[in-house]
Enzyme design. Structure first.
Site, short mmCIF file in Angstrom:
data_model
loop_
_atom_site.label_atom_id
_atom_site.label_comp_id
_atom_site.label_asym_id
_atom_site.label_seq_id
_atom_site.Cartn_x
_atom_site.Cartn_y
_atom_site.Cartn_z
N SER A 148 0.83 -1.21 0.00
CA SER A 148 0.00 0.00 0.00
C SER A 148 0.86 1.26 0.00
O SER A 148 0.36 2.35 -0.27
CB SER A 148 -0.96 0.02 1.20
N HIS A 149 2.15 1.15 0.32
CA HIS A 149 3.03 2.32 0.31
C HIS A 149 4.31 2.07 -0.48
O HIS A 149 5.36 2.65 -0.19
CB HIS A 149 3.29 2.79 1.75
N GLU A 157 -4.62 0.33 0.97
CA GLU A 157 -4.94 -1.09 0.81
C GLU A 157 -6.32 -1.25 0.17
O GLU A 157 -6.54 -2.12 -0.68
CB GLU A 157 -4.88 -1.78 2.17
N ARG A 162 8.36 -8.19 7.54
CA ARG A 162 8.99 -7.19 6.68
C ARG A 162 10.47 -7.49 6.47
O ARG A 162 10.99 -7.39 5.35
CB ARG A 162 8.80 -5.81 7.33
P1 NDP Z 1 -1.36 -3.45 8.94
O1 NDP Z 1 -2.74 -3.49 9.46
O2 NDP Z 1 -0.93 -4.49 8.00
O3 NDP Z 1 -0.37 -3.41 10.22
C1 NDP Z 1 0.96 -3.28 9.98
C2 NDP Z 1 1.77 -3.48 11.24
O4 NDP Z 1 1.30 -4.60 12.01
C3 NDP Z 1 3.18 -3.82 10.85
O5 NDP Z 1 4.06 -3.35 11.83
C4 NDP Z 1 3.12 -5.34 10.76
O6 NDP Z 1 4.40 -5.96 10.79
C5 NDP Z 1 2.28 -5.66 11.96
N1 NDP Z 1 1.59 -6.94 11.87
C6 NDP Z 1 0.70 -7.32 10.93
N2 NDP Z 1 0.27 -8.58 11.17
C7 NDP Z 1 0.91 -9.00 12.28
C8 NDP Z 1 0.90 -10.21 13.02
N3 NDP Z 1 0.13 -11.24 12.66
N4 NDP Z 1 1.70 -10.30 14.11
C9 NDP Z 1 2.47 -9.27 14.47
N5 NDP Z 1 2.52 -8.11 13.82
C10 NDP Z 1 1.75 -7.96 12.73
O7 NDP Z 1 -1.00 -2.06 8.20
P2 NDP Z 1 -1.87 -0.77 7.96
O8 NDP Z 1 -2.70 -0.98 6.76
O9 NDP Z 1 -2.54 -0.35 9.21
O10 NDP Z 1 -0.69 0.28 7.62
C11 NDP Z 1 0.18 0.04 6.55
C12 NDP Z 1 1.08 1.24 6.32
O11 NDP Z 1 0.33 2.34 5.92
C13 NDP Z 1 1.91 1.69 7.52
O12 NDP Z 1 3.26 1.59 7.16
C14 NDP Z 1 1.50 3.15 7.74
O13 NDP Z 1 2.57 4.02 8.09
C15 NDP Z 1 0.97 3.51 6.38
N6 NDP Z 1 0.01 4.61 6.48
C16 NDP Z 1 0.42 5.88 6.21
C17 NDP Z 1 -0.46 6.92 6.33
C18 NDP Z 1 -0.03 8.34 6.13
O14 NDP Z 1 -0.82 9.23 6.32
N7 NDP Z 1 1.17 8.63 5.76
C19 NDP Z 1 -1.86 6.72 6.71
C20 NDP Z 1 -2.17 5.33 7.02
C21 NDP Z 1 -1.27 4.33 6.88
P3 NDP Z 1 5.01 -6.52 9.39
O15 NDP Z 1 5.25 -5.29 8.56
O16 NDP Z 1 6.24 -7.25 9.75
O17 NDP Z 1 3.94 -7.39 8.79
O1 PYC Z 2 -3.04 4.63 3.05
O2 PYC Z 2 -4.33 5.67 4.47
C1 PYC Z 2 -3.39 5.65 3.68
C2 PYC Z 2 -2.59 6.90 3.47
C3 PYC Z 2 -2.97 8.17 3.67
C4 PYC Z 2 -1.90 8.98 3.36
C5 PYC Z 2 -0.89 8.17 2.97
N1 PYC Z 2 -1.32 6.90 3.07
#
Ligand code: NDP
Ligand code: PYC
Length: 339
Positions: A47-48, A188, A310
């Site tokens: 997703s990123h 995502e 990761r």
């Molecule tokens: P997830 O719901 O997939 O959660 C990701 C985190 O949970 C990771 O640290 C992952 O580790 C860990 N994880 C997932 N499954 C397990 C498990 N079974 N056991 C232990 N740990 C687990 O991701 P999101 O969709 O919530 O977020 C994804 C990305 O989106 C992030 O990097 C976030 O910074 C980014 N984002 C950025 C935004 C922005 O405004 N800039 C806004 C929203 C999100 P691992 O990576 O090792 O799987």
């Molecule tokens: O995936 O929610 C998201 C997001 C927002 C800004 C950057 N990523």
């Protein structure tokens, strides 16, 4: 199964830089942004990863982002660094401000960096991981656009508001987690829409407030927080700490500022860095060892640490390259100048 292409890692970096430069970003911005997109693709954080290049270029084209902005780093207070990104993308602002944040944390034990006026597109883990490489504990958070309903409500108020944490570990990569406070990142859901796949129940509601598995209905309705009221409270905390506390926009304000253009969110970011050596002195290694006991207790029973998947993906990508949907690859090629 949709068609995919395999790219070696150096090709991921090359395509990313070329797309960003062709999209009008300055050399410095293109390199800083390419680093985070590359890291996302390499670590299979789809997703990123490279998918984000499309939104970056679109945000510049819409005239919102300043592609040549030069961030200003200000030594604001003994434990506070401020970086004004001047409406450019955030990764360059982070890169420029990080050395002073680290220096201050080493001097004071705990320092904060407030990045203001940045367009934000990236995952947060590359930032906290980079700070932990200097032996510091790190916490980062940021709002986004108001896409997420509070627990018990149906109308968007919060952003997807990620929070990331890194803990340095002796002789191995840091313990890192980084997740949205929504059930999932919006990116995502967008990837599900691109792939024509339904989303799981619990991620979002439609415009009528009913649960939906349709990504398009989710994107026009409201996303849900993770963990009900707990994710909702954390999300509110992030709005406050990376919004009014640092004098920047909350997600609803960022959305209004966008004026319906559909560019990246524009707001601030708060990053905290802690130096265990200042807190603990010569006892720091002894307490770091106690942390290792906790990690062993998790892994020892077959559970996994966040960041474990990761790091495994990172090693795989170094050997095999990365797999990218052919449709995404074609969309990116279309952004490159004709050769
Ligand atoms: P997830 O719901 O997939 O959660 C990701 C985190 O949970 C990771 O640290 C992952 O580790 C860990 N994880 C997932 N499954 C397990 C498990 N079974 N056991 C232990 N740990 C687990 O991701 P999101 O969709 O919530 O977020 C994804 C990305 O989106 C992030 O990097 C976030 O910074 C980014 N984002 C950025 C935004 C922005 O405004 N800039 C806004 C929203 C999100 P691992 O990576 O090792 O799987
Ligand atoms: O995936 O929610 C998201 C997001 C927002 C800004 C950057 N990523």
């Amino acid at each position: 199964m949709s068609e995919e292409v395999t790219l070696p890692l150096d090709e991921v970096m090359r395509v990313s830089i070329d797309v960003l430069k062709a999209g009008g970003l300055s050399d410095d911005h293109a390199h800083a942004m390419a680093e985070v997109v590359y890291a996302g693709q390499r670590d299979e954080c789809h997703s990123h990863g490279m998918y984000r290049l499309l939104g970056c270029v679109r945000s510049v084209k819409e005239g919102k982002v300043n592609p040549n902005a030069v961030p200003d780093v200000v030594d604001h207070a003994p434990a506070v660094v401020r970086v004004d990104a001047h409406f450019g993308f955030s990764p360059l602002a982070f890169e420029r401000g990080k050395p002073l944040l680290v220096e201050k944390a080493r001097r004071t034990g705990l320092a904060a960096m407030a990045i203001n006026n940045c367009y934000h597109f990236s995952a947060l883990w590359p930032e906290v991981e980079a700070i932990s490489a200097d032996g510091l504990v790190a916490l980062a958070m940021t709002p986004s656009h108001s896409w997420v309903a509070p627990a018990g409500g149906t109308k968007p108020v919060f952003g997807t508001n990620p929070i990331a944490f890194a803990w340095p570990r002796p002789d191995r990569p840091p313990f890192v987690f980084d997740f949205a406070t929504s059930a999932i990142a919006r990116g995502e859901i967008e990837l599900h829409r691109r792939a024509g796949k339904p989303i799981p129940t619990g991620w979002a509601i439609d415009i009528e407030g009913d649960p939906t598995n349709d990504p398009t209905a989710a994107l026009t309705g409201a996303m849900l927080t993770f963990g009900g009221h707990k994710g909702s409270a954390l999300s509110a905390m992030i709005e406050l700490m990376a919004g009014p506390l640092i004098g920047d926009m909350m997600s609803a304000e960022s959305m209004a500022f966008d004026e319906g253009v559909g560019a990246a969110p524009c707001h601030g970011e708060l990053i905290l860095a802690f130096d265990p050596k200042v807190f603990l002195g010569v006892d720091a290694p002894q307490h770091a060892a106690r942390a290792e006991t906790m990690f062993d207790a998790i892994v020892g029973q077959g559970a996994r640490l966040p960041s474990q998947r990761r790091y495994e993906a990172r090693e795989r990508s170094k050997i095999n390259g990365v797999r990218v949907p052919k449709a995404l690859y074609d969309d990116l090629q279309a952004l490159l100048p004709c050769r």
